[in-house]
Every structure is written in structure tokens, then in C-alpha cells.
Design an enzyme around this catalytic site. Structure first.
Site, mmCIF file in Angstrom:
data_model
loop_
_atom_site.group_PDB
_atom_site.id
_atom_site.type_symbol
_atom_site.label_atom_id
_atom_site.label_comp_id
_atom_site.label_asym_id
_atom_site.label_seq_id
_atom_site.Cartn_x
_atom_site.Cartn_y
_atom_site.Cartn_z
ATOM 1 N N GLU A 84 -2.029 28.909 -22.804
ATOM 2 C CA GLU A 84 -0.703 28.282 -22.849
ATOM 3 C C GLU A 84 0.420 29.294 -23.000
ATOM 4 O O GLU A 84 1.577 28.958 -22.824
ATOM 5 C CB GLU A 84 -0.654 27.281 -24.019
ATOM 6 C CG GLU A 84 0.283 26.127 -23.780
ATOM 7 C CD GLU A 84 0.139 25.028 -24.816
ATOM 8 O OE1 GLU A 84 1.114 24.772 -25.526
ATOM 9 O OE2 GLU A 84 -0.943 24.427 -24.908
ATOM 10 N N ASP A 131 -3.635 25.064 -25.994
ATOM 11 C CA ASP A 131 -3.617 24.704 -27.419
ATOM 12 C C ASP A 131 -4.506 23.485 -27.630
ATOM 13 O O ASP A 131 -4.463 22.531 -26.839
ATOM 14 C CB ASP A 131 -2.185 24.367 -27.871
ATOM 15 C CG ASP A 131 -1.461 25.606 -28.380
ATOM 16 O OD1 ASP A 131 -2.002 26.711 -28.230
ATOM 17 O OD2 ASP A 131 -0.342 25.459 -28.911
ATOM 18 N N TYR A 184 -4.532 26.662 -36.748
ATOM 19 C CA TYR A 184 -3.714 25.853 -35.839
ATOM 20 C C TYR A 184 -2.733 24.975 -36.636
ATOM 21 O O TYR A 184 -3.139 24.260 -37.553
ATOM 22 C CB TYR A 184 -4.626 24.982 -34.980
ATOM 23 C CG TYR A 184 -3.888 24.172 -33.935
ATOM 24 C CD1 TYR A 184 -3.319 24.791 -32.824
ATOM 25 C CD2 TYR A 184 -3.757 22.799 -34.064
ATOM 26 C CE1 TYR A 184 -2.634 24.059 -31.873
ATOM 27 C CE2 TYR A 184 -3.068 22.048 -33.116
ATOM 28 C CZ TYR A 184 -2.522 22.688 -32.022
ATOM 29 O OH TYR A 184 -1.842 21.956 -31.076
#
Length: 538
Positions: free
Chosen positions: A7, A103, A305
Site C-alpha cells: 500500500e 494493510d 497495526y
């Protein structure tokens, strides 16, 4: 050839290094049997109304509602994005297999799927699903690649959300602009932004229409301890004064003492919303600032994350925790006591049923030496919260002393910390969890049942206060729990777990309202502008 699509260029560089794709080309890396390329977030978007039907290019009430028979996507009109898309399109045409390295979340899945669809992908696709960007996590992720089909529902959820935004935003904005706005002036309507604005406008009217009322509280001082009247507030000055006169003549008598042991568990680990709320409360950071900083910490491999909506860890993380704590060398003095024995495994921390795509935000154990300024502050906040989760509960003794003066009841409460437990970690910092210095937390003198003596009663006149304006922190919480304001039981149940917006998009929604001048900041407070008030009233 196996093609990996990430990404961001920075993530592509990390993954390429691990796969040995070390040769930099225009728009990708290559080496061995791998090529690694990247998007810049969204390269594709849903088509505009005019892309479906020529007549929808013109804003007209007669054309509403606009509902395409089938939704389509297009590459965003930007020369840099179009150039990178052509690179990806050519690489996909050559690939034997594609690994989606976007992601690991709903938005990431949507971004990558749209790019692959627009590039007319024909080859098999696998999914890299990881919660941190450390080298070990990337290697482990590549060793356990998942079939793309496992994430179809995640993609369909993201697609449904995007279509819902389009249908309501495109039609609502045209409808309200054409019916209620002056020519050329757009009234922007959004599936999430409009209810968020409605919360702020509702609070504006609650404050504006608030009528303050005076009330009186009766307290008395006995042996240095403040006793509060158990009857509560007086709403009449005459009644309050009469009671004060009455008790002046009588001694205070202690008639009951209750001591109760209590425990306070460590604060929960952070999800994105609670992190944004805490940073707004402590330092006044906007939700968007905190999101940018935590994203940077993730990309620098020091935290996991960030776009998560759970405060729990999955049970498979438990065996890894000692290693993470051991590697947090700047915090060795705080982790040392934890590492000498087996770590507790509490359901308040580890619970698979509370974890879906990702677990709570925690350190990875990588050195934070690369961090500067606010990044370092944010890391410290997360690190302390993580370490605290494994410390013992704070244990205290809570005392309630009941007394009477004539026929009127009084009560004093106090608290003595017996073992600070996790609170020791916050002794040297402005303790985020510390409470105000209220009578509830004061240490009381030793009383005996039956003792009595003179006391010093007093009346305090106070005034009821209006609700407070939202800050970014309290607005995020209100968005998260917006279902509480819904009257319809079925709808309230449907919203119970989600509120409005996603944790990852709430900051952007608030920023959109600022950009459109529907709201503005007054120090930490968020106020509705006249335009915002008029739009919601309409």
C-alpha cells in the site's frame, strides 16, 4: 514471477529487502522470482454520476435519485497515480501469482482489490496478513500466506460501505444543495459526516437552551474530615438555612464504620479510538494528528497495526509477550520484576472472542531509538500501558463513616492505597489515571463508633452547569457509542458494536467537517458554525 502489491513505497522497500528483490526499477523492485510494487493508498475510486449516464452530469432534481444499475470503478485522475497504475497493470499481466500485501484491514482490502480488478487480473491471488512490519512478522506472514477467498467478506463490507457513501452522499448533496442552498453553493451531505455534525449541533442547542439553577450542599467538618449530608442537594435556600441552624446546636455522633478492601485493574490496552481520546485529553492532539503519528510508529516497526477497534490480545500473543518485554530495553527497570516469574494470563487482556482482524495496539519490542518528538511521547504512552497490563492490581482499603447530627445523616469516605500495583508505573509522570483530590480519596482519621463531639457545619451554594462542548476526544467517544442516542430498539441493537464511522475513518470525518466550515475549534472545544447549525436544522 510472483508479484507483491503493497500500500506504500516504504512497505514495499521493507518487503523487497526480505524477499531479496533488491534491484530498484521504475515503480517496483525486483530480484529472484519476485517483483514488489506499491499503491499510494487509493489508486481507484467509484465512478462519478456522469460516468454512468450523460444526463447525470447536470445537477437537477428531476434526475434524483441516481442509482447505477451496476457500480464501476475508475483510476483517480492524477498523473502520478495513473503512471503507477500502468506499472502495476503491466506487472499483473506478466505475473504467475499475486500476493496482496495491502494493510490488513477493511480499507486495505478494498484498495488492493479495486486495483487488481481494474488491471483485469487473471492469475491466482494470495493474502499476506500481518499485524506488524517487523522483519520477523513479515517472514512469518510469508510462511503462512492465506487464500484470497478468506477475505471476500471483508472486501464486500468495504465495498458496501463505499457504495452506501456514494448513494447517500451524491444524492443527498445534490438534493439539499438544489432545494435549500443559494445557486453555486454546495450543501455537503454524508453518511457519517452528517450524523456527526448532528451530534455537535444537538450539543450546541443543549448548551444554548440550558437554564442554570442554584442549589445548596450541606457539609460539616469533624476532626479534620469533611462529612456530606446524605439528604443530598437542597433546592430551597430557606430549607437549607433552616437545616443548618438546626444542626448547629447538636453534636456529631459516629454510628457506623465500614471498611472494604478493593482492587483496581490496570487500564485496558489501546485501540485506535481510546488512543486518540487519551492523546487529546493529555496533549490536545487532534484525532488526525494521533492517527498520523501512530501510523508512523507502525511503519517504523515499533508498534503493531494501528487501525483497530479492540482493546484485547489474541491468546496466541501470550507466549510472545516475555520476548517483547525483554526487548524493551529502555524500560528494563519496569519490566525486570515481570520477567522473574510467569506472566499472568488475564481474560481482561487475552480474549479471542474480542479479537477479529487485529489485536490491540502494543509495542513490537523493536528499539524506539529512531523516534523523535511527539512520536517518542506517543510510544512512551503505549509502552507504559502495555507493561501496566501485566502488573498486579492496585489494592486499596475503602472506608465509609456514617454519622448523625440530630435527625440528619452524614457520611465521609476515604481511601488508603495498600499496594499501588500498576499505579507505581505512573508515579513519576502526570498520572493519566489519577483521580481528582476529592474527599473519596482522602485518608480519614481513626474514628470509633459512638464517639461524638462539636463540628463546623457550612452551606455551599452552587449552580448547575450546562453540558460541556465536545472536544475531539469526547466526540470520538460519542461517535463510537452513537447508538445510545437512537430510540428505535432494533436500530440501537444494530449500532451497539459499531457506532458511526470506522475507527480508521473517524478522524478524517471530523477533518472534513472542519474543511467544509460546518464546525470550528475554540481552544479544545468543537463548536458548530452557523452554516453547520442551519444544515442540520434543514
Amino acid at each position: 514471477m510472483i508479484l507483491c502489491i503493497t500500500e506504500k513505497p516504504s512497505v514495499a522497500k521493507d518487503i523487497a529487502a526480505i524477499l531479496g528483490a533488491n534491484t530498484r526499477k521504475e515503480g517496483y523492485y525486483e530480484g529472484g522470482n519476485y517483483k514488489v510494487t506499491w499503491t499510494f493508498g487509493h489508486l481507484c475510486t467509484l465512478k462519478e454520476p456522469g460516468d454512468y449516464e450523460e444526463r447525470w452530469k447536470r445537477w437537477s432534481l428531476g434526475m434524483l435519485p441516481m442509482i447505477p444499475a451496476r457500480f464501476g470503478i475508475k483510476v483517480i485522475n492524477d498523473s502520478g497515480i495513473e503512471r503507477q497504475f500502468r506499472v502495476i497493470e503491466n506487472l499483473i499481466a506478466e505475473a504467475d501469482e499475486v500476493i496482496n500485501c495491502g494493510d490488513a484491514g477493511q480499507e486495505g482490502e478494498l484498495i488492493q482489490r479495486w486495483v487488481m480488478q481494474k488491471a483485469s487480473i487473471k492469475c491466482p491471488v494470495k493474502r499476506l496478513w500481518i499485524s506488524s512490519l517487523t522483519d520477523d512478522a513479515i517472514r512469518e506472514g510469508f510462511a503462512h500466506l492465506k487464500p484470497e477467498s478468506e477475505f471476500n467478506n471483508l472486501y464486500h463490507a468495504g465495498l458496501s460501505r463505499a457504495i452506501g457513501d456514494w448513494l447517500l452522499g451524491m444524492n443527498g448533496t445534490r438534493l439539499y444543495s438544489l432545494k435549500y442552498s443559494s445557486p453555486g453553493n454546495v450543501l455537503s451531505i454524508g453518511r457519517v459526516q452528517t450524523p456527526t455534525l448532528a451530534l455537535i449541533v444537538q450539543r450546541h442547542f443543549e448548551i444554548q437552551n440550558f437554564k442554570p439553577e442554584d442549589y445548596w450542599e450541606l457539609k460539616t467538618l469533624y476532626r479534620g474530615a469533611t462529612f456530606n449530608a446524605t439528604a443530598g442537594r437542597f433546592h430551597s435556600p430557606d430549607e437549607a438555612t433552616a437545616t443548618l441552624d438546626e444542626i448547629c446546636q447538636s453534636p456529631l455522633v459516629i454510628n457506623d464504620i465500614q471498611e472494604k478492601k478493593g482492587r483496581e485493574a490496570p487500564p485496558r490496552l489501546f485501540d485506535l479510538t481510546s488512543l486518540q481520546v487519551e492523546c487529546n485529553k493529555k496533549w490536545g492532539w487532534t484525532a488526525d494528528e494521533t492517527l498520523r503519528l501512530i501510523q508512523s510508529l507502525y511503519e517504523k516497526k515499533v508498534t503493531t497495526y494501528p487501525r483497530v477497534d479492540t482493546t484485547y490480545l489474541s491468546e496466541d500473543i501470550y507466549p510472545k509477550v516475555p520476548g517483547i518485554l525483554r526487548n524493551m530495553t529502555p524500560y528494563a527497570a519496569l519490566t525486570e520484576s515481570l520477567l522473574t516469574s510467569k506472566l499472568p494470563k488475564s481474560k481482561k487482556v487475552f480474549d479471542n472472542s474480542k479479537v477479529t482482524d487485529h489485536h490491540a495496539i502494543i509495542p513490537t519490542g523493536q528499539s524506539p531509538a529512531v523516534l523523535i518528538g511527539n512520536e517518542r511521547q506517543l510510544y512512551h504512552l503505549i509502552a507504559l500501558r502495555f507493561i501496566a497490563a501485566f502488573y498486579p492490581d492496585c489494592r486499596f482499603l475503602s472506608t465509609t463513616v456514617s454519622a448523625t447530627v440530630g435527625k440528619h445523616g452524614f457520611k465521609a469516605t476515604g481511601k488508603v492505597i495498600e499496594d499501588a500495583g500498576w499505579r507505581k508505573l505512573y508515579d513519576d509522570t502526570p498520572a493519566e489515571e489519577s483521580k481528582d483530590d476529592t474527599s473519596d480519596d482522602r485518608i480519614l482519621p481513626e474514628f470509633k463508633v459512638g464517639e461524638s463531639g462539636p463540628h463546623e457545619p457550612a452551606l455551599q451554594q452552587k449552580t448547575t452547569q450546562p453540558p460541556k462542548y465536545y472536544t475531539e476526544g469526547t466526540l470520538l467517544r460519542a461517535m463510537e457509542s452513537a447508538g445510545k442516542t437512537v430510540d428505535d430498539e432494533t436500530l440501537r441493537e444494530a449500532m451497539k458494536e459499531n457506532g458511526i464511522g470506522r475507527p480508521s475513518t473517524r478522524a478524517a470525518i471530523i477533518e472534513t467537517l472542519f474543511k467544509r466550515r460546518y464546525i470550528y475549534r475554540n481552544r479544545k472545544s468543537i463548536m458548530a458554525s452557523q452554516a453547520g447549525i442551519e444544515l442540520i436544522e434543514t
